[in-house]
Design an enzyme around this catalytic site. Structure first.
Site, PDB file in Angstrom:
ATOM      1  N   ALA A 149       0.845  -1.189   0.000  1.00  0.00           N
ATOM      2  CA  ALA A 149       0.000   0.000   0.000  1.00  0.00           C
ATOM      3  C   ALA A 149       0.883   1.243   0.000  1.00  0.00           C
ATOM      4  CB  ALA A 149      -0.916  -0.010   1.211  1.00  0.00           C
TER       5      ALA A 149
ATOM      6  N   SER B  17       6.015   5.983   8.835  1.00  0.00           N
ATOM      7  CA  SER B  17       6.137   4.675   8.189  1.00  0.00           C
ATOM      8  C   SER B  17       4.805   3.944   8.242  1.00  0.00           C
ATOM      9  CB  SER B  17       7.223   3.854   8.871  1.00  0.00           C
ATOM     10  OG  SER B  17       6.743   3.368  10.111  1.00  0.00           O
ATOM     11  N   LYS B  18       4.732   2.893   7.471  1.00  0.00           N
ATOM     12  CA  LYS B  18       3.480   2.149   7.313  1.00  0.00           C
ATOM     13  C   LYS B  18       2.927   1.644   8.639  1.00  0.00           C
ATOM     14  CE  LYS B  18       4.405   0.818   2.578  1.00  0.00           C
ATOM     15  NZ  LYS B  18       4.250  -0.196   1.541  1.00  0.00           N
ATOM     16  N   ARG B  19       3.812   1.296   9.517  1.00  0.00           N
ATOM     17  CA  ARG B  19       3.377   0.722  10.789  1.00  0.00           C
ATOM     18  C   ARG B  19       2.799   1.759  11.746  1.00  0.00           C
ATOM     19  NH1 ARG B  19       2.451  -4.495  10.378  1.00  0.00           N
ATOM     20  NH2 ARG B  19       3.897  -5.316   8.831  1.00  0.00           N
ATOM     21  N   ASP B  20       3.070   3.032  11.478  1.00  0.00           N
ATOM     22  CA  ASP B  20       2.628   4.075  12.408  1.00  0.00           C
ATOM     23  C   ASP B  20       1.113   4.157  12.527  1.00  0.00           C
ATOM     24  OD1 ASP B  20       5.204   4.741  12.999  1.00  0.00           O
ATOM     25  OD2 ASP B  20       5.341   6.296  11.480  1.00  0.00           O
TER      26      ASP B  20
END
Length: 501
Positions: free
Chosen positions: A14, A258-261
RNA sequence: GCCCCGUUCGUCUAGGGGUCAGGACGCAUCCCUUUCACGGAUGAAACACGGGUUCGAUUCCCGUACGGGGUACCA
């Protein structure tokens, strides 16, 4: 010469909000100058390819309203627009650069290089070390070509000559100077026959006649190599202008977003929800959180850019008219979710009821509410100034679509009494007789009723509210009553009497 | 380590040699409203530090600190 810019994401999953902002700035720049906005898919890393990512990128651009004029899925005369479909082209150019003396064939394996990196501090392939490595500069071109003929794996590396300055004249940062001696001999063509970003990007930007490269700041250090590549190919006079955007930083703590945030801080960082292989690999998006795409665009546009002045709300047209590269900030911008929510609230407030009704139709359907379009528009009108997200309409305002689930017993305890029950009993016939059943006349009738019987507003109105909504929060009492209708109102008055009595 | 980029209220930012350093989000108080919100008003809140240059620096220059990015056969 007309402006041509590209958004060139890599389909590795994504695309987060930083990528969307880069696309947005490219789009705004193109539109502002009457130019062309191009989508190019940079899928040269076969090991990181994620199925569905390309479709996600395209859908995300459509959702936020950044439609490419040209590109993968959108057509155009400069295709193909997917780099894996241009593989042969890069090989041809890589060999050409070797012939021109600006690149060389190298046979060192990744393992061999790792070993050197492990044993030598700061080892890198450059003008100092290339004599000690296995390449066509050492063996001679004929030998190298023979090895390639016999099937030996090889890469092509850029030959960076020391002792000169490379100037990048960045439209956002001004003049940035690099020493060529500091630069390494970057791989241009990988052993699997695919180009690296560096080669593909230069070849494509040249062939696609890109005039301006607007990309993230993480690319600034390698821009020196890119300048060298343009020189090596003899394309300096048509080299695009560079603009390096400030990064978007984490909501809290250090580092870039970042994506995990998203999962970490309980907020979306993707435009669209993404369904990965596992739950761990799936993320919420601004779409399923209940954001309006226009609000997301407005929020992102102002994250790192501002035209000056006090205006905060800009529609796409206004953004296009106001946009210019020289008002882009240089420092990183922290992702501020509170501000994003505020924008959404503002956009919901000013959206028209029919449009909002359409947007919440899926939530209505999901709950199984059987209501007509006009009714939903009426409900939306009452709730639009008290919600932040689309689902709030059916979450916070559920009592407009179904009976009260829970009464505010604390308030009830203070306000309910035998007298109150009597008042309700007497009020019901008034409600039943009220004609027309509209907010204004109903309010007048109820107020007359109170006056007649000497009831203070504070003794009846809060109870009416609780009867209709169960809570002390919500739209004006008589607006709700008018929407719910006579039957429903009477039913709810009786329901409260039963509950409280 | 080395290279590159950056630094104005907590956050997004405007500004730019002489300003009461402006706006927005958030926060606080008040008004409107016998609800909640919306709206309105008010308030607290910033030029990272040290040297220059200058009559005068937040603004220009140089350092320092801090933050970020890059340093892959990833993009």
């Amino acid at each position: 010469m007309s402006v041509r810019v590209r958004f060139a994401p890599s389909p590795t999953g994504a695309l987060h909000i930083g990528g969307i902002r880069t696309a947005l700035y490219n789009y705004l720049f193109a539109r502002h100058h009457g130019g062309t906005f191009i989508l190019r898919i940079e899928d040269t890393d076969q090991t990181r390819y994620v199925p569905g990512a390309e479709a996600y990128i395209i859908n995300a651009l459509k959702w936020v309203g950044l439609l490419p004029d040209e590109g993968q899925e959108f057509g155009g005369n400069f295709g193909p627009y997917r780099q894996s479909d241009r593989k042969a082209l890069y090989q041809q150019y890589a060999h050409e650069l070797v012939q021109r003396g600006h690149a060389y064939y190298a046979f060192d394996t990744p393992e061999a290089l790792d070993a050197r990196r492990a044993s030598e501090e700061n080892f890198t392939c450059n003008f100092r070390t290339r004599e000690s490595l296995d390449n066509s500069l050492v063996s001679g071109i004929a030998t190298a070509e023979a090895r390639i003929q016999s099937g030996a794996p090889f890469v092509v590396r850029l030959k960076v000559m020391p002792g000169r300055e490379i100037i990048v004249d960045d439209l956002i940062r001004g003049r940035v100077v690099f020493q060529s001696s500091e630069l390494d001999d970057k791989v241009l063509l990988k052993a699997d026959g695919m180009p690296t970003y560096h080669l593909a990007n230069i070849v494509d930007d040249h062939l696609m006649e890109i005039t301006h490269v607007i990309r993230g700041e993480e690319w600034l250090p390698s821009t020196a190599h890119h300048v060298l590549l343009y020189e090596g190919f003899g394309w300096s006079d048509t080299m695009p202008r560079f603009s390096h955007l400030p990064l978007i930083l984490k909501p809290v703590g250090n580092g870039k977003l970042s994506k995990r945030d998203g999962a970490q801080f309980g907020m979306p960082v993707f435009p669209l929800a993404w369904k990965g292989e596992t739950a761990q690999d799936s993320f919420d998006g601004f779409d399923n959180t209940g954001f309006l795409p226009e609000a997301v665009v407005n929020f992102l546009a102002l994250l790192g850019w501002h035209p000056g002045g006090d205006q905060e709300i800009f529609n796409m047209e206004e953004l296009i008219a106001a946009f210019s590269l020289d008002h882009i900030s240089k420092g990183g911008a922290r992702f501020d979710y509170e501000k994003a929510k505020w924008f959404n609230q503002k956009y919901i407030q000013s959206a028209d009821n029919a449009h909002l009704a359409e947007l919440i139709a899926p939530y209505i359907a999901e709950k199984g509410y059987d209501v007509c379009k006009e009714y939903v528009e009426g409900a939306v009108a009452l709730m639009k100034e008290r919600v932040t997200f689309l689902p709030d309409f059916v979450e916070q305002g559920y009592y407009l679509f179904e009976g009260v689930r829970q009464y505010d017993d604390e308030t009830l305890q203070k306000k309910w009494s035998a007298q109150a029950a009597e008042n309700f009993t007497a009020l019901i016939p008034v409600v039943e007789a009220q004609e027309p059943f509209e907010a204004q006349p109903l309010e007048e009738a109820v107020k007359a009723f109170m006056q007649e019987r000497g009831i203070k507003p504070g003794d009846l109105l809060p109870l009416l509210r609780i009867a209709l909504a169960g809570t002390m929060k919500g739209p004006a009492v008589f607006d709700m009553a008018a929407l719910l209708g006579r039957e429903e109102m009477v039913q709810r008055l009786r329901a409260l009497m039963q509950h409280a009595g």
